[in-house]
Design a protein around this motif. Structure first.
Motif, PDB file in Angstrom:
ATOM      1  N   SER A  32      46.230  -3.402  19.955  1.00 18.90           N
ATOM      2  CA  SER A  32      46.054  -3.301  18.507  1.00 18.90           C
ATOM      3  C   SER A  32      44.925  -4.216  18.063  1.00 18.90           C
ATOM      4  CB  SER A  32      47.353  -3.647  17.773  1.00 18.90           C
ATOM      5  OG  SER A  32      47.764  -4.965  18.089  1.00 18.90           O
ATOM      6  N   LEU A  35      42.670  -6.894  11.375  1.00 19.70           N
ATOM      7  CA  LEU A  35      41.741  -6.765  10.254  1.00 19.70           C
ATOM      8  C   LEU A  35      42.068  -7.869   9.256  1.00 19.70           C
ATOM      9  CD1 LEU A  35      41.854  -2.893   9.664  1.00 19.70           C
ATOM     10  CD2 LEU A  35      40.257  -4.179  11.086  1.00 19.70           C
ATOM     11  N   LEU A  50      41.474   0.911   3.634  1.00 13.20           N
ATOM     12  CA  LEU A  50      42.525   1.386   4.531  1.00 13.20           C
ATOM     13  C   LEU A  50      42.596   2.912   4.547  1.00 13.20           C
ATOM     14  CD1 LEU A  50      45.392  -1.174   3.726  1.00 13.20           C
ATOM     15  CD2 LEU A  50      43.792  -1.208   5.640  1.00 13.20           C
ATOM     16  N   LYS A  59      44.025   6.556  11.919  1.00 10.02           N
ATOM     17  CA  LYS A  59      44.812   5.369  12.244  1.00 10.02           C
ATOM     18  C   LYS A  59      45.316   4.738  10.954  1.00 10.02           C
ATOM     19  CE  LYS A  59      44.031   5.172  16.767  1.00 10.02           C
ATOM     20  NZ  LYS A  59      45.081   5.162  17.811  1.00 10.02           N
ATOM     21  N   THR A  60      46.565   4.276  10.965  1.00  6.39           N
ATOM     22  CA  THR A  60      47.155   3.642   9.787  1.00  6.39           C
ATOM     23  C   THR A  60      47.277   2.143  10.015  1.00  6.39           C
ATOM     24  OG1 THR A  60      48.417   5.637   9.273  1.00  6.39           O
ATOM     25  CG2 THR A  60      49.151   3.574   8.249  1.00  6.39           C
ATOM     26  N   ALA A  61      46.616   1.365   9.167  1.00  7.20           N
ATOM     27  CA  ALA A  61      46.705  -0.095   9.244  1.00  7.20           C
ATOM     28  C   ALA A  61      47.846  -0.584   8.360  1.00  7.20           C
ATOM     29  CB  ALA A  61      45.395  -0.738   8.812  1.00  7.20           C
ATOM     30  N   THR A  62      48.617  -1.527   8.859  1.00  6.96           N
ATOM     31  CA  THR A  62      49.757  -2.065   8.117  1.00  6.96           C
ATOM     32  C   THR A  62      49.720  -3.588   8.136  1.00  6.96           C
ATOM     33  OG1 THR A  62      51.160  -2.030  10.089  1.00  6.96           O
ATOM     34  CG2 THR A  62      51.192  -0.071   8.682  1.00  6.96           C
ATOM     35  N   ASN A  64      50.917  -7.145   8.991  1.00  9.93           N
ATOM     36  CA  ASN A  64      51.601  -7.592  10.206  1.00  9.93           C
ATOM     37  C   ASN A  64      53.037  -8.011   9.917  1.00  9.93           C
ATOM     38  OD1 ASN A  64      51.396  -8.358  13.138  1.00  9.93           O
ATOM     39  ND2 ASN A  64      51.910 -10.363  12.281  1.00  9.93           N
ATOM     40  N   TYR A  74      45.858  -7.333   8.277  1.00  6.50           N
ATOM     41  CA  TYR A  74      46.448  -6.061   8.679  1.00  6.50           C
ATOM     42  C   TYR A  74      46.213  -5.851  10.174  1.00  6.50           C
ATOM     43  CZ  TYR A  74      46.902  -4.818   3.740  1.00  6.50           C
ATOM     44  OH  TYR A  74      47.256  -4.798   2.416  1.00  6.50           O
ATOM     45  N   THR A  75      47.018  -4.954  10.740  1.00  8.50           N
ATOM     46  CA  THR A  75      46.858  -4.608  12.145  1.00  8.50           C
ATOM     47  C   THR A  75      46.979  -3.100  12.298  1.00  8.50           C
ATOM     48  OG1 THR A  75      47.737  -4.953  14.378  1.00  8.50           O
ATOM     49  CG2 THR A  75      49.326  -4.952  12.590  1.00  8.50           C
ATOM     50  N   LEU A  76      46.260  -2.553  13.260  1.00  4.07           N
ATOM     51  CA  LEU A  76      46.372  -1.132  13.560  1.00  4.07           C
ATOM     52  C   LEU A  76      46.190  -0.928  15.058  1.00  4.07           C
ATOM     53  CD1 LEU A  76      43.151   0.865  12.662  1.00  4.07           C
ATOM     54  CD2 LEU A  76      43.185  -1.585  12.854  1.00  4.07           C
ATOM     55  N   GLU A  77      46.806   0.119  15.568  1.00  2.00           N
ATOM     56  CA  GLU A  77      46.689   0.406  16.991  1.00  2.00           C
ATOM     57  C   GLU A  77      45.260   0.825  17.315  1.00  2.00           C
ATOM     58  OE1 GLU A  77      51.279   2.004  17.733  1.00  2.00           O
ATOM     59  OE2 GLU A  77      49.543   3.286  18.155  1.00  2.00           O
TER      60      GLU A  77
END
Length: 587
Positions: A32, A35, A50, A59-62, A64, A74-77
């Motif tokens: 992952s 961001l 986003l 890709k969906t950033a969420t 953490n 935020y983090t995304l795969e």
């Protein structure tokens, strides 16, 4: 022309070495991406970015965790390809960092549950330290796999922590690693049950960042560091690590350090010449591991970023604490080994130091290092400042802040102002080295009627007698150590400098190499002075070694080694004399 050719060959060789050198740090693994949006960005702008990521990369950033809201993290795969794309996209105008969310793992070696003796606490001299303090009033955050209240932690005081893996308050352990680490720091003691802990009156703050499998991301770890700093932790222990540098984590460490938190981390279990992250960061105390005999544990990293050494165990003797069996979730006494076990020893003693009145983390590190039991022969920096000594640390801390008087007392008692230290062999044996250089110049003075001064002669005297010995203690992250060891060694020491042995190799510590140099270079109008100077330098080095510390491989450290060195010193002097006579006749 020859000089130009030699320079070209040197530059080509240097380029080849650097181009093939991969560095000492692992790149690290991740699945992952982090961001870290700028703090002053409106939420509407972040939402727009986003959405753009979702549309372009699917890709969906969420966030953490709930603690990421204020920091806009935020983090995304994603993989390396996505990371490169994001770094070259318009997104970079809105973020502070776009970096891998590296996965760090607990440093652990297979354990033996039958080992039942706490030799490790005696080796750090804990009993006398307990006479002055037991760590009351200090909070130690254990950033690990969580901590479970096993029976031998029932009398240990806990403060509220957090589970960053599952986003919940209850940070119980589902692996066993974190509970074991917490036991070393503050296992309930004097309770007629189980084993002891170092700062057993200190409070434990459990922060779970590693999963049941023992791995976790740097973003969870960074948030745990900030959590601990904001909620009153005095010491942080991180018995974890991996490859890959993170600016987000570095900023979290700097933040905690500014708030007065002492941060301790394991150096790593790869037997490599550099600590791993997070022990490599500034403001983190990197801890190497020792075994039952006080030697470097076979697995322990060493070299750059190692500040001190503490018991970590080995197959001959492991570190025993009560933890949980992850298969049954039941309490069990188990012996572990690893730098993961060494770090909490330092964290526990840091808690004792803080309880003794030292609050500044830099001063705590100073106390730890100045009170450590120094190791006279440590060419690879296996032990940093030396072996952890809790009693000496508490004694020094109780004197209050480190003063110049304390500093010079330490110099006198442990190192640089103690002549016996140098005679017995210090970190850099300054006195013998200076005597070797002076001796080589005295020999040259005796032959000055035959020799003329030149830079080639001068360099030969230094190479033969001492080398650039002041480079011996230089450790730079991600640079190989062998060039410093070679440059800091004289010709007689070249045979043992790579392996780090104090025993001179008789092939190098003899007249052999000077004889070959004289034979090859005597006919050269300039290099002959280098050969003669080197021969005199070797004579001086061998003579001083014979008097102060005769130690020759296969010959031992007694009279035979001394006679060997003296005979070869005389042979070198005679060889230089004969060569200089020949030069005089040719003149």
């Amino acid at each position: 022309m020859r000089r130009l050719l030699l320079l070209v060959l040197f530059l080509v060789g240097l380029w080849a070495a650097l181009s093939n050198f991969k560095g000492l740090a692992n790149k690290g693994e991740y699945s992952s991406i982090v961001l870290d949006f700028r703090d002053n960005l409106p939420t509407t702008v972040i939402s727009e970015q986003l959405q753009a990521i979702a549309q372009k990369y699917n890709k969906t950033a969420t966030l953490n965790s709930i603690f990421s809201v204020s920091d806009n993290i935020y983090t995304l795969e994603g993989d390396e390809q996505l990371l490169k794309a994001l770094r070259h996209s318009p997104l970079k105008k809105f973020v502070e960092h776009i970096e891998p969310n590296y996965i760090y793992r607990a440093f652990e070696v297979p354990n033996d549950p039958d080992y039942g003796k706490q030799w490790n606490l005696r080796s750090i001299n804990i009993e006398r330290a307990w006479e002055d303090t037991k760590g009351a009033g200090v909070t130690v955050a254990v950033i690990d796999t969580g901590v479970s209240r096993v029976p031998d932690l029932q009398q240990t005081e806990f403060v509220e922590g957090y589970d960053f893996v599952n986003d919940k308050v209850n940070a119980t352990d589902d692996n066993g690693h974190g509970t074991h680490v917490a036991g070393t720091i503050a296992q309930s003691t004097n309770n007629n049950y189980g084993v002891a802990g170092i700062a057993y009156k200190a409070k434990i703050m459990p922060l779970k960042v590693l999963s049941a499998g023992g791995s976790g991301t740097i973003l969870d770890i960074a948030e745990a560091i900030r959590f601990a700093a904001d909620r009153g932790a005095d010491v942080i222990n991180m018995s974890l690590g991996g490859g890959g540098e993170s600016l987000v984590m570095k900023e979290a460490i700097d933040y905690a350090h500014q708030k007065g938190v002492v941060i301790v981390a394991a150096a790593g279990n790869s037997n490599r010449n550099a600590a791993e992250y997070p022990a490599r960061y500034p403001h983190v105390i990197g801890v190497a591991a020792t075994d039952l005999a006080g030697k470097k544990a076979p697995y322990s990293n060493y070299g750059a970023a190692v500040d001190i050494a503490a018991p970590g165990g080995s197959n001959e003797g492991k570190i025993l604490q009560e933890t949980i069996d992850p298969r049954t979730n039941q309490p069990v006494f188990m012996g572990f080994q690893g730098t993961s076990m060494a770090a909490p020893h330092v964290a526990g003693v840091a808690a004792l130091i803080k309880a003794s009145g030292i609050s500044n983390p830099d001063e705590v590190l100073s106390v730890l290092q100045k009170s450590a039991r120094t190791v006279s022969e440590d060419p690879f920096n296996h032990f940093g400042a030396g072996h952890l000594d809790s009693t000496a640390a508490v004694k020094l801390a109780l004197k209050g802040k480190i003063t110049w008087k304390d500093f010079f007392r330490w110099l006198r008692d442990n190192g640089y102002l103690n002549p016996r230290f140098w005679i017995d062999g210090g970190v850099v044996a300054l006195l013998p080295k200076i005597l070797m250089v002076i001796g080589s110049y005295l020999l040259y003075w005796f032959l000055r009627n035959y020799l003329g001064w030149s830079w080639s002669l001068n360099s030969g005297l230094i190479l033969g007698s001492s080398g650039l010995f002041f480079l011996r203690g230089v450790y730079i992250l991600d640079l190989p150590q062998w060039p410093f060891r070679l440059a800091s060694s004289s010709i007689p020491e070249l045979g043992n400098t790579i392996v780090g042995s104090p025993m001179l190799n008789p092939l190098f510590a003899s007249v052999l190499i000077p004889f070959l140099l004289i034979a090859l270079l005597l006919g050269h109008p300039k290099w002959k002075w280098f050969a003669i100077g080197t021969t005199l330098g070797v004579a001086s080095c061998l003579a001083v070694s014979a008097v102060m510390s005769p130690a020759v491989l296969w010959l031992g450290t007694g009279a035979i080694a001394r006679i060997f060195l003296i005979v070869n010193a005389l042979l070198c002097f005679g060889l230089a004399y004969l060569a200089s006579q020949g030069e005089k006749r040719l003149a």
